[in-house]
Scaffold this active site. Structure first.
Site, PDB file in Angstrom:
ATOM      1  N   SER A 194       0.827  -1.230   0.125  1.00  0.00           N
ATOM      2  CA  SER A 194       0.134   0.126   0.042  1.00  0.00           C
ATOM      3  C   SER A 194       0.871   1.265   0.000  1.00  0.00           C
ATOM      4  CB  SER A 194      -0.990  -0.097   1.211  1.00  0.00           C
ATOM      5  OG  SER A 194      -0.139   0.107   2.404  1.00  0.00           O
ATOM      6  N   LYS A 195       0.097   2.241  -0.017  1.00  0.00           N
ATOM      7  CA  LYS A 195       0.908   3.595  -0.104  1.00  0.00           C
ATOM      8  C   LYS A 195       2.067   3.753   0.828  1.00  0.00           C
ATOM      9  CE  LYS A 195      -2.332   5.532  -2.954  1.00  0.00           C
ATOM     10  NZ  LYS A 195      -2.347   4.325  -3.760  1.00  0.00           N
ATOM     11  N   ARG A 196       1.800   3.396   2.022  1.00  0.00           N
ATOM     12  CA  ARG A 196       2.733   3.534   2.932  1.00  0.00           C
ATOM     13  C   ARG A 196       4.060   2.774   2.742  1.00  0.00           C
ATOM     14  NH1 ARG A 196       2.655  -0.375   6.595  1.00  0.00           N
ATOM     15  NH2 ARG A 196       0.975  -1.997   6.045  1.00  0.00           N
ATOM     16  N   HIS A 197       4.031   1.810   1.926  1.00  0.00           N
ATOM     17  CA  HIS A 197       5.349   1.205   1.337  1.00  0.00           C
ATOM     18  C   HIS A 197       6.123   2.024   0.642  1.00  0.00           C
ATOM     19  CE1 HIS A 197       2.976  -2.440   2.733  1.00  0.00           C
ATOM     20  NE2 HIS A 197       4.065  -2.690   3.277  1.00  0.00           N
ATOM     21  N   GLY A 198       5.649   3.096   0.263  1.00  0.00           N
ATOM     22  CA  GLY A 198       6.522   3.892  -0.657  1.00  0.00           C
ATOM     23  C   GLY A 198       5.754   3.996  -2.234  1.00  0.00           C
TER      24      GLY A 198
END
Length: 488
Positions: free
Chosen positions: A247-251
RNA sequence: GGCGGUAUCGUCUAGGGGACUAGGACACGGCCCUCUCAAGGCUGGAACACGGGUUCGAAUCCCGUUACCGCUACCA
């Protein structure tokens, strides 16, 4: 599946964000299948969730697929345009008795669900509206009472032979009579998908394995509609480095992110393909046409894979040397122009020089951005001397200035601007200055003078690419810089 | 909770009963090459989740357990 059927596959993303790497990989496997076995690869935009769908996302999907080179056949299908058919299909089920009207309200349902949960029981719709007698149903309909349409799940077991998982079976008793048409007569996802897949004559539904539990419902819908079943293939998910769903928080998770990071589409595809598929031997680096050739659903993985950006970078480095200089040039020029280092016209004017430079730079680059960084001293006379490089190679500034002076003198005397002669002369100079065979003591400071950097292609290649005039001028520039009061 | 799926080095994977003292790749360490950095070559550490079967023999087949993931909406 009869072999006379032409495979028709589709990629069906919702335009609710950007083209995700997981989506791109799903598209890739669909595309590879079609290229390998023949057939059509179709694109369907599932835009029925008006609240979340945007035109911008739709464009991002087109752009992403286009950049990757995953071209689709026929016109794009917009699911939202087929609402009428979805509804008509749902009504056919109502008419043929495989579905029924449900007058329970959302509030009632939520209440019963909560009650069941409080009793630690799993909730399943109790079919009370299916037991209404026809007169009562007619009365309610006539009274304009709102209703949803529910599919009546039959007895038995629903199973299919999944192309990647093999046999998967669901006892029907675990599946409740699911809604196919809302109170406002709009279709629910599973209804819309089945209606569209039938209309598009899809023969193989290849999608993420988060759809496995939708599959038995969809199969029942196909049967109730009297349609022929397609084959199914459920692809594993992609997770982030922490093992959780990507998801987004993985970059960077959007395909466009990697495009802008200087990744080659071929490398991206190659990397994605290896995430969940293997040709079966130890082959890893492949051009797209090789992937097509080697592709087989047998090599598809069941297990979720973790997205490792390090390997993507490595893969990109491999593809940098794999593709021809001309193709690479097409990718690098826009980046160079964007960085303000040159113009298309200027580069076109010295294409051969540019091609030669690219050959030197690509070996030590992993991304197009790396190439641009390294190319800077070859385009700009405004040399930025790297602090670390200065500190390391120009320790004694007066001595370095003197050394560079000798180097310039030596080079200036050369009858021809040619690597072998440079090397011979410079090594002789090293000898004379008492460096013995440690000619690096000259090469290194000279590298900083020419490029401002501690890292570059071979020193004679740099001199050659720069040319005599610019090289000598750079040395003068460095000597002046060394003489100036240090202003760190 | 119910249902479904999955399980080989840190990561991607090869493997589909004996060829396995488990192979390759990324990452990490060492060495070589060398004007820097890469590239390249050589090399090191590193895995069959656990427990039962089946079998002469199991990483491979079966069953449990565990862990993780997904679904469980009038979302898609």
């Amino acid at each position: 599946m009869s072999s006379s059927v032409v495979p028709r596959l589709r990629f069906a993303p919702s335009p609710t964000g950007y083209l995700h790497v997981g989506g791109a990989r799903t598209a890739l496997f669909n595309w590879l299948y079609v290229k390998k076995y023949g057939g059509q690869f179709l694109l369907r935009i599932e835009d029925t969730d008006k609240a979340r769908s945007t035109d911008e996302s739709t464009r991002a999907i087109f752009d992403g697929l286009t950049w990757l080179g995953l071209d689709w056949d026929e016109d794009v299908v917009y699911q939202g345009a087929n609402l009428e058919r979805h509804r008509a299909d749902a009504e056919r089920l109502l008419a043929n008795g495989t579905a029924y009207r449900c007058f329970c309200t959302q509030a009632e349902l939520a209440e019963r669900r909560a009650a069941a949960e409080a009793n630690k029981e799993s909730f399943k719709y109790d079919r009370r509206c299916d037991r209404l007698d026809p007169a009562e149903i007619a009365r309610r309909v006539a009274a304009g009472m709102p209703y949803t349409v529910r599919f009546r799940v039959p007895e038995g077991t629903t199973s299919w032979d999944d192309l990647v998982h093999g046999e998967i079976a669901f006892p029907n008793k675990d599946i409740e009579d699911f809604i196919i048409l809302r109170t406002d007569a709009t279709p629910i996802y599973n209804m819309a998908v089945v209606s569209d897949d039938i209309a598009m004559r899809i023969t193989l539904v290849m999608r993420g394995d988060d759809h496995i539990s939708n599959t038995p419902k969809q199969i029942m819908l196909y049967r109730a509609l009297g349609a022929e079943l397609p084959q199914f293939a459920h692809l594993p998910m992609i997770h982030g480095l922490d093992g959780k769903k990507l998801s987004k928080r993985h970059g960077a998770t959007a395909v466009g992110d990697y495009q802008h990071l200087g990744i080659l589409p071929g490398a991206m595809l190659n990397f994605l393909a290896l995430l969940g598929w293997s040709p079966g031997n130890d082959v890893e680096v492949m051009a797209l046409d090789q992937m097509v050739e080697l592709f087989s659903p047998d090599g598809l993985q069941k297990k979720a894979a973790i997205f490792d950006p390090k390997k993507l970078e490595w893969m990109n480095g491999q593809h940098l040397s794999l593709i021809g200089a001309a193709e690479l040039l097409d990718r690098v020029v826009p980046a160079l122009v964007r960085a303000g280092l040159s113009t298309e016209a200027e580069i076109a004017g010295r294409r051969d020089w540019m091609l030669a430079l690219l050959d030197l730079l690509k070996v030590r680059a992993r991304t197009i951005d790396d190439i641009v960084r390294q190319a800077t001293p070859f385009f700009s006379e405004d040399i930025a001397y790297d602090a670390d490089a200065e500190a390391k190679q120009w320790k004694d500034r007066p001595a370095t200035a003197e050394l560079l002076g000798s180097v310039k003198e030596t080079l200036a005397l050369l009858p021809a601007w040619e690597p072998a002669a440079m090397e011979e002369a410079l090594r002789a100079l090293a000898e004379r200055l008492g460096f013995g065979d440690k000619a690096g003591k000259i090469f290194q400071p000279l590298r900083v003078a020419l490029t401002g950097l501690g890292v570059s292609p071979g020193i004679f290649e740099v001199l050659t690419m720069l040319g005599r005039e610019r090289s000598l001028a750079r040395i003068d520039q460095a000597v002046a810089h060394l003489a100036a009061p240090a202003r760190s």
